[in-house]
Enzyme design. Structure first.
Site, PDB file in Angstrom:
ATOM      1  N   HIS B 111      51.910  40.640  40.841  1.00  0.00           N
ATOM      2  CA  HIS B 111      51.171  40.049  41.824  1.00  0.00           C
ATOM      3  C   HIS B 111      49.836  40.691  41.616  1.00  0.00           C
ATOM      4  CE1 HIS B 111      52.932  43.884  43.475  1.00  0.00           C
ATOM      5  NE2 HIS B 111      51.395  44.078  43.698  1.00  0.00           N
ATOM      6  N   SER B 240      50.371  49.594  43.122  1.00  0.00           N
ATOM      7  CA  SER B 240      51.121  48.319  42.402  1.00  0.00           C
ATOM      8  C   SER B 240      51.044  48.364  40.875  1.00  0.00           C
ATOM      9  CB  SER B 240      50.692  46.922  43.096  1.00  0.00           C
ATOM     10  OG  SER B 240      51.654  46.772  44.088  1.00  0.00           O
TER      11      SER B 240
END
Lengths: 92, 302
Positions: B111, B240
């Site tokens: 992502h 992330s």
């Protein structure tokens, strides 16, 4: 398995702005989605100089937490939502 | 076994390749050509092996956020870990973390390079800042400068379905910055070897230091499923894509086994634990990322 809304279907754009206690934009604030109806990755949105950010969310309820120079603030949003979401940071 | 197909963002001057990986269970890491000084943070913070309790780095302080800021980010392995500044086609920005797996190749979360939520598809540009250590553009804050890339890869199961089990991505660089800062060894360890291992996670969270300071956390693996590894380590948005790594024993080199991607909200209820998680490096993923490194010229021989 449970996962984010795949392939982008059913997502609605949410536009927001991070402001301080006086309502002035907080430039370069960071916004994270800390809770939601569906799993969201641990990314943080980077606001522009005008405190604005945007994200596309599936239907559901989400908690957005903003971090800027004046401090931290949160907003609960229901997606889809109309109008601009404001997150006030630095309020005691 | 699911066959993963490599998906590369189309760029006119760049020829997309199918993954043609070799099949090593572990890729070879490299400490980098920059200073070989040993990091004090490694000695005090990094956990190794499976045995023993995890002592607090600050034994007189209890009940605090367990993340500890890394100050010597110019040293290995911290300098292999990079702050990412992503931009989408609309100009929308986000921050994340990535890490070198080869001279010109970084691994990150899928992502961070492709997201319908954040970019409406592929990211347009990503600035890669190895060992970022505070705001500003001084050499103290950016000991190895920064580079910008427009070339990214992921796998079809991520770009088509955004399935968290396949949330991995790659950043291709034109410059061999990894030769200077080094790169992680990556291994596809079977679940029975990973269970109960002590893991390290280090990246750039948005709630501390405005995403410009590297924070390390550690704890024990709670559970391993076919494609994910679950652990309870303090993390936040911005981390992330961070490496999840182990040291097989005290003094052994870091071995990355996962790509941090989700907080507790990303844990399926079927797993039965509340924890954060990473897509696991499994043989198919190792094959895919080997193909990505080879796409960038491969690892040096010898």
């Amino acid at each position: 398995m449970t996962g984010p809304a795949g392939s982008g279907q059913g997502l609605a754009e949410l536009v927001g702005r991070v402001v301080d206690g006086d309502g002035d934009p907080v430039p370069d604030a960071l916004v994270a989605i800390v809770a939601g109806s569906v799993p969201m990755p641990e990314i943080a949105l980077l606001c522009g100089g005008d405190g604005r950010f945007s994200v596309r969310l599936p239907p559901g309820r989400f908690t957005l937490r903003a971090h800027g120079a004046p401090g931290t603030g949160e907003a609960e949003v229901e997606s889809p939502t109309e109008g601009e979401v404001r997150i006030v940071v630095g309020r005691s | 076994m699911v066959e993963l197909r490599s998906v590369t963002k189309e760029v006119s001057h760049f020829e997309s390749l199918e993954a043609v990986p070799a099949e090593p269970p572990v890729t070879r890491g490299h400490a980098g050509s920059a200073t070989a000084e040993v990091s004090r943070s490694v000695r005090h913070l990094v956990v190794a092996g499976k045995s023993g309790p995890i002592a607090s780095p600050f034994e007189t302080v209890l009940g605090v956020d367990e993340r500890v800021r890394i100050l010597d980010t110019d040293l290995a392995p911290w300098r292999m870990i990079c702050a990412l500044r992503m931009r989408g086609p609309s100009g929308a920005g986000a921050i994340g973390t990535g890490w070198f797996i080869g001279p010109k190749t970084l691994l990150t979360a899928g992502h961070c390079v492709f997201s319908n939520h954040f970019f409406g598809g592929w990211a347009s540009t990503i600035e890669v800042i190895p060992g970022l250590n505070g705001n500003g553009t001084t050499s103290a804050a950016r000991p190895y400068g920064s580079v910008v890339s427009e070339r990214f890869s992921s796998v079809d199961r991520w770009t088509e379905k955004e399935d968290p089990d396949f949330d991995i991505g790659c950043i291709h660089l034109d410059q061999p910055l990894g030769e200077v800062v080094g790169w992680f060894s990556v291994g596809a360890l079977p679940p029975e070897r990973l269970e109960s291992f002590l893991v390290n996670v280090s990246g750039y969270p948005g709630d501390r230091g405005a995403g410009a300071e590297q924070y390390h956390g550690r704890n024990r693996v709670l559970q391993v499923t076919e494609r994910r590894i679950f652990y309870e380590v303090d993390t936040y948005g911005g981390q992330s894509g961070a490496p999840v790594w182990i040291h097989e024993e005290e003094g052994s080199p870091p071995l990355a086994v996962g790509v941090h991607a989700y907080g507790t909200g990303g844990t399926p209820s079927t797993v039965g634990v509340s924890s954060n998680s990473a897509p696991r490096i499994i043989p198919e993923v190792l094959d895919t990322l080997t193909g990505w490194v080879e796409q960038d010229g491969g690892w040096p021989q010898g």
